[in-house]
Scaffold this active site. Structure first.
Site, PDB file in Angstrom:
ATOM      1  N   HIS A 113       0.786  -1.238   0.000  1.00  0.00           N
ATOM      2  CA  HIS A 113       0.000   0.000   0.000  1.00  0.00           C
ATOM      3  C   HIS A 113       0.817   1.288   0.000  1.00  0.00           C
ATOM      4  O   HIS A 113       0.267   2.373  -0.034  1.00  0.00           O
ATOM      5  CB  HIS A 113      -0.963   0.023   1.189  1.00  0.00           C
ATOM      6  CG  HIS A 113      -0.297   0.151   2.526  1.00  0.00           C
ATOM      7  ND1 HIS A 113       0.231  -0.926   3.189  1.00  0.00           N
ATOM      8  CD2 HIS A 113      -0.077   1.215   3.324  1.00  0.00           C
ATOM      9  CE1 HIS A 113       0.744  -0.516   4.336  1.00  0.00           C
ATOM     10  NE2 HIS A 113       0.579   0.786   4.443  1.00  0.00           N
TER      11      HIS A 113
HETATM   12  N1  UDP Z   1      -3.684  -5.768   9.046  1.00  0.00           N
HETATM   13  C1  UDP Z   1      -5.000  -6.207   9.193  1.00  0.00           C
HETATM   14  N2  UDP Z   1      -5.731  -6.538   8.073  1.00  0.00           N
HETATM   15  C2  UDP Z   1      -5.200  -6.454   6.823  1.00  0.00           C
HETATM   16  C3  UDP Z   1      -3.861  -6.010   6.672  1.00  0.00           C
HETATM   17  C4  UDP Z   1      -3.133  -5.656   7.795  1.00  0.00           C
HETATM   18  O1  UDP Z   1      -5.499  -6.320  10.316  1.00  0.00           O
HETATM   19  O2  UDP Z   1      -5.934  -6.768   5.852  1.00  0.00           O
HETATM   20  C5  UDP Z   1      -2.901  -5.375  10.263  1.00  0.00           C
HETATM   21  C6  UDP Z   1      -1.554  -6.041  10.412  1.00  0.00           C
HETATM   22  O3  UDP Z   1      -1.670  -7.280  11.077  1.00  0.00           O
HETATM   23  C7  UDP Z   1      -0.787  -5.020  11.228  1.00  0.00           C
HETATM   24  C8  UDP Z   1      -1.346  -3.703  10.746  1.00  0.00           C
HETATM   25  O4  UDP Z   1      -2.603  -4.002  10.151  1.00  0.00           O
HETATM   26  O5  UDP Z   1      -1.064  -5.167  12.605  1.00  0.00           O
HETATM   27  C9  UDP Z   1      -0.386  -3.063   9.759  1.00  0.00           C
HETATM   28  O6  UDP Z   1      -0.965  -1.948   9.211  1.00  0.00           O
HETATM   29  P1  UDP Z   1      -0.411  -1.240   7.881  1.00  0.00           P
HETATM   30  O7  UDP Z   1       0.273  -2.226   7.025  1.00  0.00           O
HETATM   31  O8  UDP Z   1      -1.573  -0.480   7.334  1.00  0.00           O
HETATM   32  O9  UDP Z   1       0.595  -0.161   8.449  1.00  0.00           O
HETATM   33  P2  UDP Z   1       2.167  -0.071   8.550  1.00  0.00           P
HETATM   34  O10 UDP Z   1       2.603  -1.163   9.468  1.00  0.00           O
HETATM   35  O11 UDP Z   1       2.754  -0.167   7.198  1.00  0.00           O
HETATM   36  O12 UDP Z   1       2.401   1.286   9.170  1.00  0.00           O
END
Ligand code: UDP
Length: 363
Positions: free
Chosen positions: A206
């Site tokens: 994303h």
């Molecule tokens: N996650 C979720 N459902 C999904 C994809 C990710 O619950 O379909 C959770 C994942 O387990 C983690 C968090 O969302 O705890 C990560 O969020 P994201 O990737 O949006 O943010 P980043 O870590 O890149 O800041």
């Protein structure tokens, strides 16, 4: 004397990082925690379901800022947090991670001379083209209590001259992971998704650097199609990714199951049982490392080097051909033994972070 803490959340990863701390704080006498949700993420799959699943309850205030440009989101959160602090005294504002809400809340509090505590402080990718990097650096600069997940973060802060008050407490995201996974029926989730343990690839992508480039996104989807000839590929896509795919007229190749974002418990159950994870998410690099599941990160850099050094993460860069090669190699070899746990990623970080916040307030 009671301590009043304002915890600010707003986007999917914030809830996961903050919940273990607010829960641990609530168990202490004389501490009141107010929860403010900025509403940066607003649909149920990215926000509401997390509050429920993690037992955070209804926020005391919901700003409902929604989507918008970086400046619009930042401004709306600053105004909302400033208003809330005007109406409700706080001794400490806790923010988590690296989203716009994190930086905006920290700035609003700092300008009112309210102490700021940053959960997941000190991470650095060195990549200023990432909005998250700007948010991290600004937030750390105005924070008074810097809570770190790993030793490299403490070193990054020291290199910037920040040594007080820095506490290495571990990773609260892993507290949430262990707690919710234990309460989840993994077999039921696998069966609902029609996949077998260790016989599927899980993908999330994303970051703007990838999904806002239609040609690159199309090439990556083609790589996923190639992998899908070997194992099913589950791709629960962020709304941003879905929108960009639709704009570019890119369809999922056969065997690539493009879907809505999954609820947290379902998602981590799949993460724990996947043969391979492909991602550009910061949180997934950490969760897969804690779970011992191989992870390929489609980025040139990571602000989480400990997941490469001690965990299961491999940085493959942003070349689709390199991703394809690395993924095929990973699928062709036996899954590696799980590495030993990363220090302080043990399910006890929320309690340590809460203790650090209270001892900071007693100073
Ligand atoms: N996650 C979720 N459902 C999904 C994809 C990710 O619950 O379909 C959770 C994942 O387990 C983690 C968090 O969302 O705890 C990560 O969020 P994201 O990737 O949006 O943010 P980043 O870590 O890149 O800041």
């Amino acid at each position: 004397m009671s301590s009043r803490i304002l915890a600010v959340v707003g986007a999917r990863p914030n809830f996961v990082k903050m919940a273990p701390i607010t829960e641990a704080l609530a168990a202490h006498d004389g501490v009141s925690v107010r929860l403010l949700n900025t509403g940066q993420h607003y649909d149920r799959a990215l926000a509401g379901s997390f509050l429920e699943r993690l037992g955070m309850g209804d926020p005391d205030r919901d700003l409902g800022v929604g989507s918008g440009s970086h400046a619009e989101q930042t401004a709306a959160v600053m105004e909302g947090v400033e208003a809330d602090l005007g109406e409700h005294h706080a001794d400490l504002v806790l923010v988590a991670g690296d989203v716009n809400s994190t930086m905006a809340a920290a700035l609003a509090a700092a300008k009112l001379n309210v102490a700021v505590g940053h959960v997941e402080s000190g991470l650095r990718s060195g990549d200023w083209s990432m909005p998250e990097e700007v948010n991290r650096v600004v937030t750390d600069r105005v924070s008074d209590l810097l809570l770190c997940t790993s030793a490299d973060a403490v070193e990054n802060l020291a290199a910037e001259g920040i040594t007080e008050v820095v506490e290495l407490v571990g990773n609260t995201m892993i507290d949430s992971l262990f707690r919710i996974l234990e309460a989840t029926d993994r077999a039921a989730v696998l069966s609902a998704q029609d996949v077998e343990a260790g016989r599927f690839v899980l993908v999330t992508l994303h970051r703007p650097a990838l999904v806002d480039d239609p040609a690159r996104l199309g090439e990556v989807l083609a790589v996923l199609g190639e992998l899908a000839a070997r194992l099913p590929v589950l791709f629960p896509a962020h709304p941003r990714t879905v929108a960009r795919l639709a704009e570019a007229g890119i369809e999922a190749p056969e065997g690539v199951r493009l879907a809505e974002p999954l609820e947290y418990a379902d998602f981590i159950a799949l993460e724990a049982e996947a043969r391979l994870v492909i991602t550009d998410s910061g949180g997934l690099q950490e969760e897969t490392s804690a779970l011992g599941v191989p992870c390929l990160t489609y980025r040139d850099n990571t602000e989480r080097p400990v997941t490469v050094e001690l965990g299961t993460n491999t940085l493959v860069g942003v070349d689709p051909a390199a991703l394809c090669e690395a993924a095929l190699a990973a699928l062709a070899t036996e899954p590696p033994e799980s590495p030993p746990a990363i220090p302080l990623w043990d399910g006890g970080a929320g309690a340590r972070a809460a203790a650090a916040a209270l001892s900071f307030l007693r100073r």
